[in-house]
Scaffold this active site. Sequence first.
Site, PDB file in Angstrom:
ATOM      1  N   HIS A  57       0.878  -0.864   0.205  1.00 39.59           N
ATOM      2  CA  HIS A  57       0.074   0.043  -0.106  1.00 39.59           C
ATOM      3  C   HIS A  57       0.475   1.355   0.135  1.00 39.59           C
ATOM      4  O   HIS A  57       1.823   1.335   0.238  1.00 39.59           O
ATOM      5  CB  HIS A  57      -1.097  -0.315   1.050  1.00 39.59           C
ATOM      6  CG  HIS A  57      -1.845  -1.156   0.996  1.00 39.59           C
ATOM      7  ND1 HIS A  57      -2.681  -1.232   2.546  1.00 39.59           N
ATOM      8  CD2 HIS A  57      -2.153  -2.050   0.247  1.00 39.59           C
ATOM      9  CE1 HIS A  57      -3.589  -2.413   1.763  1.00 39.59           C
ATOM     10  NE2 HIS A  57      -3.416  -2.616   0.536  1.00 39.59           N
ATOM     11  N   GLU A  59       0.960   3.925   2.209  1.00 40.95           N
ATOM     12  CA  GLU A  59       1.377   4.563   3.205  1.00 40.95           C
ATOM     13  C   GLU A  59       2.593   4.006   3.473  1.00 40.95           C
ATOM     14  O   GLU A  59       3.360   4.075   4.105  1.00 40.95           O
ATOM     15  CB  GLU A  59       0.348   4.694   3.962  1.00 40.95           C
ATOM     16  CG  GLU A  59      -1.232   4.847   3.945  1.00 40.95           C
ATOM     17  CD  GLU A  59      -2.333   4.070   3.394  1.00 40.95           C
ATOM     18  OE1 GLU A  59      -3.458   4.061   3.954  1.00 40.95           O
ATOM     19  OE2 GLU A  59      -1.370   3.554   2.071  1.00 40.95           O
ATOM     20  N   CYS A  82      -5.894   1.435   6.008  1.00 44.29           N
ATOM     21  CA  CYS A  82      -6.431  -0.073   6.411  1.00 44.29           C
ATOM     22  C   CYS A  82      -5.875  -0.688   7.620  1.00 44.29           C
ATOM     23  O   CYS A  82      -4.666   0.160   8.652  1.00 44.29           O
ATOM     24  CB  CYS A  82      -5.729  -1.470   5.589  1.00 44.29           C
ATOM     25  SG  CYS A  82      -4.514  -1.149   5.451  1.00 44.29           S
ATOM     26  N   ALA A 157     -18.772   8.207 -28.841  1.00 45.49           N
ATOM     27  CA  ALA A 157     -18.447   8.348 -29.908  1.00 45.49           C
ATOM     28  C   ALA A 157     -19.848   9.032 -30.772  1.00 45.49           C
ATOM     29  O   ALA A 157     -20.203   8.005 -31.658  1.00 45.49           O
ATOM     30  CB  ALA A 157     -16.841   7.388 -31.349  1.00 45.49           C
ATOM     31  N   ARG A 187      -9.563   4.218 -21.336  1.00 48.42           N
ATOM     32  CA  ARG A 187      -9.622   2.497 -21.565  1.00 48.42           C
ATOM     33  C   ARG A 187      -8.465   2.386 -20.315  1.00 48.42           C
ATOM     34  O   ARG A 187      -8.585   1.107 -20.094  1.00 48.42           O
ATOM     35  CB  ARG A 187      -9.557   2.222 -23.093  1.00 48.42           C
ATOM     36  CG  ARG A 187     -10.404   2.195 -23.822  1.00 48.42           C
ATOM     37  CD  ARG A 187      -9.899   1.141 -25.265  1.00 48.42           C
ATOM     38  NE  ARG A 187     -11.298   1.176 -25.826  1.00 48.42           N
ATOM     39  CZ  ARG A 187     -10.937   0.566 -27.500  1.00 48.42           C
ATOM     40  NH1 ARG A 187      -9.796   0.134 -27.899  1.00 48.42           N
ATOM     41  NH2 ARG A 187     -12.289   0.581 -28.181  1.00 48.42           N
ATOM     42  N   LEU A 206     -10.873  -3.552 -28.661  1.00 43.27           N
ATOM     43  CA  LEU A 206     -10.950  -3.046 -26.956  1.00 43.27           C
ATOM     44  C   LEU A 206      -9.724  -3.387 -26.535  1.00 43.27           C
ATOM     45  O   LEU A 206      -9.941  -3.265 -25.360  1.00 43.27           O
ATOM     46  CB  LEU A 206     -12.037  -3.568 -26.678  1.00 43.27           C
ATOM     47  CG  LEU A 206     -13.790  -4.100 -27.268  1.00 43.27           C
ATOM     48  CD1 LEU A 206     -14.934  -4.292 -25.879  1.00 43.27           C
ATOM     49  CD2 LEU A 206     -13.615  -2.733 -27.136  1.00 43.27           C
TER      50      LEU A 206
END
Length: 364
Positions: A57, A59, A82, A157, A187, A206
């Site tokens: 993480h 931190e 967390c 589009a 994307r 894609l």
Amino acid sequence: MNELSPDDKRWLDAAARYAAPFAGTTGDSPAVAALVVQPQSQTLVTRAVTAKGGRPHAEAQAIEAAGYEAAGCTLYVTLEPCNAWGRTPPCVDAIIRSGIMRVVIGAADPRHAGSAALLESAGIETVIADHAPSLALHAGHLLRQTAERPFVTVALALSSDGRIDRSDEAKTSLLGPGARDWIGMLRARSDAILVGAAGARNDPDLTVKLPGLARRTPLRVVLSGATGVDRRMNLIGGFSGYRTAIIAETSVAVDAPVSVETIRVTGKQGRPDLKLALAALGNEGVQNLLVEPGQRLLAALLEADLVDAVALITTPGSLGEAGMLASPDGLITELLAAAGLVELERQHLGADTLVRYGRPWTPV
């Protein structure tokens, strides 16, 4: 202390900007940024963002990099740290051990509620702000925790005659290079891209086509219709090396290679329930979902109130009979307004015009 000073806001703004390009790279963890700042001189000691795949993480990385210099500093973090053991040790413990004297948090995390109280009980002044850029940055994570679904962005589009076409080939010829690059970056910052079965039959790939960013291609998802999907579709049967999944209603036949994941949800008349489909993607770790819809999928998402943002790119080019109306029910802008989506930003991408719509943000 519960209010942000001008310096606090400036550092949180900087943290949110720093984290934004890492969206889509952190797996099922949010793309959090953490900055360790020397409060007297207002200088940056070190900074970090959630690592690729989600661990370690932010931190923990920032504190480790700061070492002894962290003592007496302020930690700016875009999301509440967390406080429980999982695949990493609790970041709250690392903060307490570091000697940091103050923590400013951009957005509360329902999954880790109580972290601020733990820090306060250890003598660390802690501020939780409803910081708009942090809330926007982590909207997908927060929706997964509160609404059990990803943040949904629709990209359209639209030709000058109000028509859309889902094939990549038509989109490439219709849009200019600036708009194509913008969609490519959208994307790259998403965890998954969803198309309907009708769109999949037009054989889009894609993928992210920006130089050097092909590896940022997210999970590609086909939402099956009542007639199912099969391996004749390029997305399903073609070899690409990219992860692909199908969401299908429980009774619908799916013909796909074993490399393609099939996700089953209940529905009606062979069509998957959209809320359950999005919940299933949330369970797969998808925080930010990009939808590149055809006419039917767009209408269904708006009707189900499942659209959080829209990127509408209008081009001077015309599609004529080669395209279809974005909606047979009226102007797309009127449908977006009826769905509670307001215009947030307008900019030119070469000859094309991008208008971004979204919900007026309310802190979760």
